[in-house]
Design a protein around this motif. Structure first.
Motif, PDB file in Angstrom:
ATOM      1  N   UNK A  46       2.339   3.631  -2.446  1.00  0.00           N
ATOM      2  CA  UNK A  46       0.914   3.909  -2.383  1.00  0.00           C
ATOM      3  C   UNK A  46       0.596   5.209  -1.668  1.00  0.00           C
ATOM      4  N   UNK A  47       1.341   5.525  -0.599  1.00  0.00           N
ATOM      5  CA  UNK A  47       0.896   6.628   0.257  1.00  0.00           C
ATOM      6  C   UNK A  47       1.276   7.987  -0.298  1.00  0.00           C
ATOM      7  N   UNK A  93      -5.497  14.578   3.686  1.00  0.00           N
ATOM      8  CA  UNK A  93      -6.394  13.569   3.105  1.00  0.00           C
ATOM      9  C   UNK A  93      -6.471  12.347   4.011  1.00  0.00           C
ATOM     10  N   UNK A  94      -5.324  11.916   4.525  1.00  0.00           N
ATOM     11  CA  UNK A  94      -5.338  10.729   5.391  1.00  0.00           C
ATOM     12  C   UNK A  94      -6.114  11.017   6.670  1.00  0.00           C
ATOM     13  N   UNK A  97     -10.104  10.963   6.856  1.00  0.00           N
ATOM     14  CA  UNK A  97     -10.874   9.738   7.087  1.00  0.00           C
ATOM     15  C   UNK A  97     -10.199   8.919   8.184  1.00  0.00           C
ATOM     16  N   UNK A 130     -16.222  12.716   3.620  1.00  0.00           N
ATOM     17  CA  UNK A 130     -16.828  11.436   3.991  1.00  0.00           C
ATOM     18  C   UNK A 130     -15.879  10.664   4.916  1.00  0.00           C
ATOM     19  N   UNK A 152      -4.911   3.462   7.350  1.00  0.00           N
ATOM     20  CA  UNK A 152      -4.547   4.448   6.337  1.00  0.00           C
ATOM     21  C   UNK A 152      -4.202   3.760   5.018  1.00  0.00           C
ATOM     22  N   UNK A 153      -4.519   2.485   4.917  1.00  0.00           N
ATOM     23  CA  UNK A 153      -4.353   1.711   3.686  1.00  0.00           C
ATOM     24  C   UNK A 153      -2.921   1.730   3.126  1.00  0.00           C
ATOM     25  N   UNK A 172      -6.862  -6.787   0.178  1.00  0.00           N
ATOM     26  CA  UNK A 172      -7.636  -5.565   0.023  1.00  0.00           C
ATOM     27  C   UNK A 172      -8.912  -5.891  -0.725  1.00  0.00           C
ATOM     28  N   UNK A 173     -10.001  -5.365  -0.263  1.00  0.00           N
ATOM     29  CA  UNK A 173     -11.265  -5.568  -0.965  1.00  0.00           C
ATOM     30  C   UNK A 173     -11.899  -4.209  -1.197  1.00  0.00           C
ATOM     31  N   UNK A 174     -12.814  -4.164  -2.143  1.00  0.00           N
ATOM     32  CA  UNK A 174     -13.471  -2.908  -2.473  1.00  0.00           C
ATOM     33  C   UNK A 174     -12.515  -2.029  -3.237  1.00  0.00           C
ATOM     34  N   UNK A 175     -13.048  -0.936  -3.782  1.00  0.00           N
ATOM     35  CA  UNK A 175     -12.148  -0.079  -4.552  1.00  0.00           C
ATOM     36  C   UNK A 175     -12.374   1.373  -4.181  1.00  0.00           C
ATOM     37  N   UNK A 176     -11.465   2.196  -4.673  1.00  0.00           N
ATOM     38  CA  UNK A 176     -11.563   3.620  -4.422  1.00  0.00           C
ATOM     39  C   UNK A 176     -11.626   3.903  -2.937  1.00  0.00           C
ATOM     40  N   UNK A 177     -12.464   4.854  -2.601  1.00  0.00           N
ATOM     41  CA  UNK A 177     -12.595   5.290  -1.226  1.00  0.00           C
ATOM     42  C   UNK A 177     -13.031   4.143  -0.317  1.00  0.00           C
ATOM     43  N   UNK A 179     -12.110   1.076  -0.488  1.00  0.00           N
ATOM     44  CA  UNK A 179     -11.158  -0.018  -0.333  1.00  0.00           C
ATOM     45  C   UNK A 179     -10.902  -0.222   1.153  1.00  0.00           C
TER      46      UNK A 179
END
Lengths: 771, 429
Positions: A46-47, A93-94, A97, A130, A152-153, A172-177, A179
């Motif tokens: 994923x990372x 990127x990590x 946020x 963001x 960092x998901x 994990x819930x939500x998607x994209x940014x 999540x």
């Protein structure tokens, strides 16, 4: 094994086929950074921080090293400009946020993100994008501190919760940014069913899920980490204790030992406050002429204890003293304690907290299998085709067996949980049998009856590897399922279903963990466990074993090293004259021939006034009995009570002599877990005050009672015990690797994972008539 | 009233297209429907079918253009059973509406194609994965599946042979990523629709670890006419050498007659725009177009006469994708248009990997600032560099999302710079 060759940064590496680039790089000693990857967890990819350049002639592409399989002739660059640029971008990127709170963050110094930012010199992001704003400390958990702003998901927490604990709390819930990591419906951890194992915090590379303890007080580089063996339960987990000066700050998993492979349970991870407790005994004490307890030096206390015990021995006779041990001592300490009882106090009244259970397990296994301990390993459980879990609230008391049972269930094995009430294990079970407390034995008989009458057993195994099948068949005829149903409170249909389900996929594992106040576990119960396993061909095979555990941390070692009233070290019966002679050769003193009493019988004998002196080593007997008051008044009748412990308790008030001992994390020595794995303990803290290890205290007493009996050192005591325990095969401290050795020790370094299947007619496993 | 422009080229998938209603089973049959099924089932071997499809040159219509027969043949001969067919009608690529049209015109074309695909790979069950906003399509399919079942084309022992196959309509939870084949399979299994990176490919290990073929519904609808009329007939349908069949082109933008047209593969863009879509709307001039949906690269006046087939569009620097032609006029701000698309992709990212999850909002924010007069010259190289890094993502969503941004910078950098210089969008009055 087929191999392939590739070139990494110009260096040729030969690896097994199917290896990943990361594995190849590790083999070549070439560093590839990782974040979502963890060797103990399934791959996630994923990372993207681990990308490397796959050079294919005149073009090249970036691939994720953690998953990408090696191709023969592959050319890999791990640090080319293309790779570095990609990694820097990922880091930017990590960090774009991430709170970048390193000044105050608990993880500073041990944070994997911070390390990578340092390696790639990424300060912060080029561009302010963001950011998420989550509540800091969003969960009231007493153990965990949640700050998802730092996340960092990488989702290691989700995988650890699923793969190791099998609790599936994080998702994990939500998607994209947007999540994010959450519990189901965002419930607080406690309501979501969290079992407080703490694996998520252990695997978090940052401090999104961290420990509450020590937060804001210590910095990671102040901590000193030392690995030793946890003695809370018989699993024998290797754990790392992070300490600061004289305190344990936190406990984290250690993957070196196969008994836990990095996993820990709630007690092992979070129940360490007793080590730091203000109630720790730091000085010795003894009663003065006015029968008041006054502090004294440890040597004075040892003098007094030796004199008092000697006096009782000489005035009331040899069987008037008992030596009772707790369950968190080392093998060497149990060995010295029994030697003290037998050779200096001339009594076999020596036992340990879980001695009755341990002795029953030994006797049942010896009678049925000719092998006096658990015939398999904890790892067998996760390979089992079907699992039956009985006894304790396993996830709390015998967690390493429980999480493996869940792992087997995730792989499709039917899981049956037998417990009077719903426990955490029942939520993952295919079947929960809510039996009446104490009716496990009846249930086993019922299951055997079903499997026999419906011919669900492994006929080939029974034919080839067992004897006395007719005995079992005859005895089972007398069993009536209706009676079993009544005793257990289940319906006949439930018992039939359970029998069919358990027999549906072989090999099977039967997991039983004992409870201190549960007296159903006796020899005939354990023999029934073996009967059931033999029927299913599930003894001595990978994935098939009875997994029978006492409750004491080192109960197995206590038994092996002779802290049992009926057995000398190596399970040599005290009643056997050759056994006593062998012991006398080693000790110079012949042990008494009359078997001693288990703890519970000792308590009764104290009440009757037959036992006048009691030496308690790391044991508070008030925790072992249902009726505390009764035992308290019995203890008041003793002439001499010597209490040796690491914590002060109400017992000290009644003691003539109090000897200050230490906890298991401050000791050297060895311990043996339920699967016969002998492992070494390392002290994680220095001794404070006039305290000594139980080994030194017992040895001090031995020296005072009979100088000849004293051990020169821990190592020599172990070697001496080895002369009596033939299964150790001359094992010495130095040869025990961090992964431990499972006795019987052969010529290899690892010992025996499981019992061998019988070859001759005589050595066939034995069925026993059900009782 | 649906506008139907009469198209004089051969109509294959749209041969039964009628205003305001779907073709009935009877009408489908009268136009040759289910003849392929009768011809093939129980008579042809899977290898023969694959050879026929292979010779026809049928390429996947879902966007990637992968040869259909190759996908079918990648199901291992010793693969486990049951096997599955999944028809992808998730259709969430912005600008694309051909699957919906196809289902509303002639649903049995899709159904027959699926049965034939099922027969070829020895599948026993098919799923049609329908976008939730296409409830009417789902309802039509369910009704027509029942009709097919009653007619003996579907269910146990199809046409009296030992081949049994049934189809279920699955209503998607509805997300762009669900259209990605492996994410679609996860969604079908009730899991979170994350893509799964092959290998193993779904044809080896798909639904519940069984071999599964995922085809776009347009691809499947092409199968019966090929088997009925032969591969050479199909190849002859195409306008250009090397391509085959017809294509459903969806034209949108400020044109006089937007809509979905079945035209020979390789019809020139200029012809599609002028002849079928009725040219640019009054007062608007042509500026650029996306040839295959939102995740393809812009083409410009220089490509006005490009043949709309897989190879020619690729040679022009873009992709035919789904054949969704989005036309942009001279009064439309392309920064705003690309911002709109990037917002869509950022919203639809599943969040699995870092580049897509964090990189798309980064692109979106940069574009937003440029469009709203807060842009800086430095943003242009930043956009370029981030687009490059999006190709390093786990699945194809992020590279797809980067493509229109790359196209914007490739062909319309001046328009972007104009925003930065004027500190405003020059198209806003």
């Amino acid at each position: 094994m087929a191999t392939g060759t590739l070139k990494i940064n110009g260096q040729e590496v030969e690896v097994e086929k199917g290896s990943t680039i990361l594995q190849a790089a590790e083999k070549a000693g070439i560093y590839v950074p990782v974040l979502c990857y963890h060797p103990l967890l399934p791959l996630e990819e994923a990372c993207r921080i681990c990308v490397v350049e796959d050079v294919r002639g005149d073009w090249s592409t970036l691939v994720a090293a953690c998953v990408y399989p090696v191709r023969n002739g592959m050319v890999i660059q791990t640090d080319s400009p293309m790779v570095i640029e990609a990694r820097k971008t990922i880091m930017e990127l990590l960090l774009s946020d991430h709170p970048n709170d390193c000044m105050t963050c608990y993880a500073t110094g041990s944070c994997e993100l911070q390390d990578l930012a340092h390696i790639y010199q990424v300060k912060s992001t080029k561009y302010e994008g963001a950011r998420h704003k989550y509540t800091v400390d969003s969960d009231p958990s007493p153990y965990l501190f949640i700050d998802m702003n730092k996340c960092i998901l990488c989702r290691r927490c989700i995988r650890a919760c699923h793969e190791i604990q099998g609790a599936d709390i994080w998702t994990k819930v939500g998607r994209g940014f947007d999540q994010r990591i959450s519990t189901a419906f965002g419930l607080p951890l406690a309501e979501a069913g969290c079992e407080d194992c703490g694996h998520c915090a252990d695997f978090c590379p940052v401090d999104a899920i961290g420990y509450r303890v020590g937060r804001g007080e210590v910095r990671s580089w102040q901590l000193k980490g030392t690995a030793t063996i946890c003695l809370h339960c018989p699993s024998g987990c290797r754990a790392q204790y992070d300490t600061l000066k004289d305190k344990v700050v936190r406990v984290v998993g250690n993957a070196e030992s196969p008994s836990n492979r990095g996993a820990l349970c709630k007690a092992g991870r979070f129940n360490f406050n007793f080590i730091n407790s203000p109630d720790r005994l730091r000085t010795a004490a003894m009663q003065n002429a006015q029968r008041e307890l006054v502090p004294c030096s440890t040597d004075e206390a040892l003098d007094a204890a030796a004199a008092a015990l000697q006096k009782v021995r000489d005035s009331h006779g040899v069987n008037s003293i008992a030596v009772l041990c707790g369950s968190m001592l080392t093998n060497e300490e149990y060995y010295l304690a029994q030697k003290l009882a037998r050779c200096a106090l001339f009594t076999n009244h020596v036992d340990n907290a879980s001695g009755a259970w341990q002795q029953a397990i030994h006797e049942a296994m010896s009678a049925s299998l000719g092998f006096g301990a658990m015939p398999g390993s904890l790892q067998d459980i996760e390979r089992a085709g079907a699992v039956l879990v009985m006894g304790s609230n396993t996830i709390e008391k015998h967690a390493m067996a429980a999480i493996r049972a869940r792992k087997a269930a995730r792989g499709g094995a039917p899981l049956i949980v037998v417990h009077p009430s719903p426990v955490p294990m029942t939520k993952t079970a295919n079947m929960h049998l809510a039996i009446k407390a104490g009716s496990e034995s009846a249930l086993l008989q019922g299951l055997i009856k079903v499997i026999l009458t419906e011919e669900l057993y492994d006929k080939a195994f029974v034919e080839k590897c067992t004897q006395d099948f007719a005995k079992l068949e005859r005895s089972v005829q007398k069993i009536n399922l209706g009676d079993v149903a009544e005793k257990t409170g289940l319906s006949e249909e439930q018992i039939r279903d359970a029998g069919r389900l358990y027999a549906s996929r072989r090999p099977a594992c039967l997991v039983h963990g004992a409870e201190p106040l549960d007296n159903t576990a006796n020899e005939s119960f354990y023999r029934n466990c073996v009967n059931l396993q033999l029927l299913l061909g599930s003894v001595g095979v990978p994935g098939g074993t009875p997994c029978l555990m006492g409750f004491g941390g080192n109960g197995q070692g206590a038994g092996d090293f002779g802290a049992l009233p009926k057995y000398l070290p190596g399970y040599r019966p005290v009643t056997s004259s050759p056994a006593r002679k062998t012991a006398a050769k080693v000790w110079g003193v012949s042990p008494p021939d009359k078997p001693g009493m288990h703890c519970s019988k000792v308590f009764e004998a104290i009440e009757r006034g037959e036992i006048k002196g009691l030496y308690l080593i790391g044991l508070n007997p008030l925790e072992l009995v249902p009726n505390k008051k009764r035992l308290e008044s019995a203890l008041a009748r003793l002439d001499v009570l010597v209490v040796q412990d690491c914590l002060s308790s109400e017992l000290c008030e009644a003691a003539q002599v109090v000897l200050p001992a230490v906890t298991f994390v401050e000791k050297r020595g060895t311990a043996t877990n339920c699967e016969r794995r002998i492992q070494r303990l390392q002290p994680v803290l220095a001794l404070q005050g006039d305290v000594r290890s139980d080994f030194d205290l017992i040895n001090g007493l031995l020296g005072r009672l009979d100088g000849e009996l004293q051990a020169d050192s821990l190592e020599s005591a172990f070697a001496e015990a080895g002369q009596l325990i033939s299964d150790l095969n001359g094992l010495s401290h130095e040869t025990i690797a961090p992964e431990g050795v499972q006795w019987p020790v052969g010529d290899g370094p690892a010992g025996a994972e499981r019992i061998a299947l019988p070859e001759g007619e005589k050595s066939k496993f034995k069925f026993a008539a059900v009782k | 009233m649906t506008r139907v422009k009469l198209v004089e080229t051969p109509q294959v998938l749209f041969r039964n297209r009628r205003p305001n209603r779907i073709a009935t089973l009877e009408e489908y049959r009268q136009s040759g429907g289910y003849e392929a099924l009768v011809k093939v089932v129980g008579r042809w071997s899977p290898a023969e079918i694959c050879r026929c499809i292979d010779e026809s040159g049928l390429k996947g219509r879902g966007g990637a253009g992968f040869p259909a027969s190759k996908k079918w043949m990648s199901v291992p001969a010793d693969g486990a059973y049951p096997r599955y067919i999944a028809a992808n009608a998730d259709e969430m690529e912005p600008g694309t509406f051909k699957d919906r049209m196809l289902i509303h015109v002639d649903p049995h074309a899709v159904i027959e194609g699926m049965i034939l695909a099922g027969y070829t790979i020895s599948a026993s069950k098919g799923y049609i994965f329908v976008r939730p906003s296409y409830e009417s399509s789902a309802a039509i399919l369910e009704q027509e599946l029942e009709n097919a079942r009653r007619a003996g084309y579907l269910g146990e022992n199809i046409l009296g042979t030992d081949f049994s196959f049934d189809i279920v309509v699955h209503r998607s939870g509805g997300r762009y990523i669900c259209g990605e084949a492996t994410a679609l399979l996860n969604a079908l299994m009730g899991k979170r629709p994350n893509p799964i990176k092959p290998p193993p490919f779904p044809t080896v290990k798909g639904l519940w670890d069984r071999p599964t073929v995922v085809n776009n519904v347009e691809t499947l609808a092409n199968v019966p006419p090929i088997l009925r009329n032969g591969p050479q007939w199909y190849r002859n349908l195409a306008e250009t050498e090397g391509s085959a069949g017809t294509k459903l082109y969806c034209v949108s933008g400020r044109v006089n007659n937007p809509g979905c047209f079945e035209l020979p593969m390789g019809t020139r863009f200029s012809e599609i725009l002028e002849r079928y879509a009725g040219g640019m709307a009054p007062g608007y001039a042509f500026k650029a177009f996306l040839p295959g949906g939102a995740s393809t690269c812009f083409l410009t006046k220089a490509h006005y006469h490009v043949a709309m087939d897989f190879d020619a569009v690729a040679a022009a620097g873009s992709r035919l994708g789904t054949g969704a032609v989005i036309v942009f006029d001279d009064r439309t701000c392309l920064v705003a248009a690309v911002l709109n698309l990037t917002e869509f992709f950022a919203r639809e990212s599943c969040g699995w990997c870092t580049p897509c999850r964090e990189g798309l909002p980064y692109l979106r924010d940069l574009l937003w600032r440029i469009e709203h007069g807060e842009g800086k010259e430095a943003f242009i190289p930043m956009l370029r560099s981030m687009c490059k890094h999006l190709w390093n993502a786990y699945c194809a969503l992020a590279p797809g999302a980067a493509t229109p941004v790359e196209g914007l910078l490739k062909h319309f950098e001046d328009e972007v710079r104009e925003h930065i210089i004027q500190k405003r969008c020059p198209f806003k009055v």
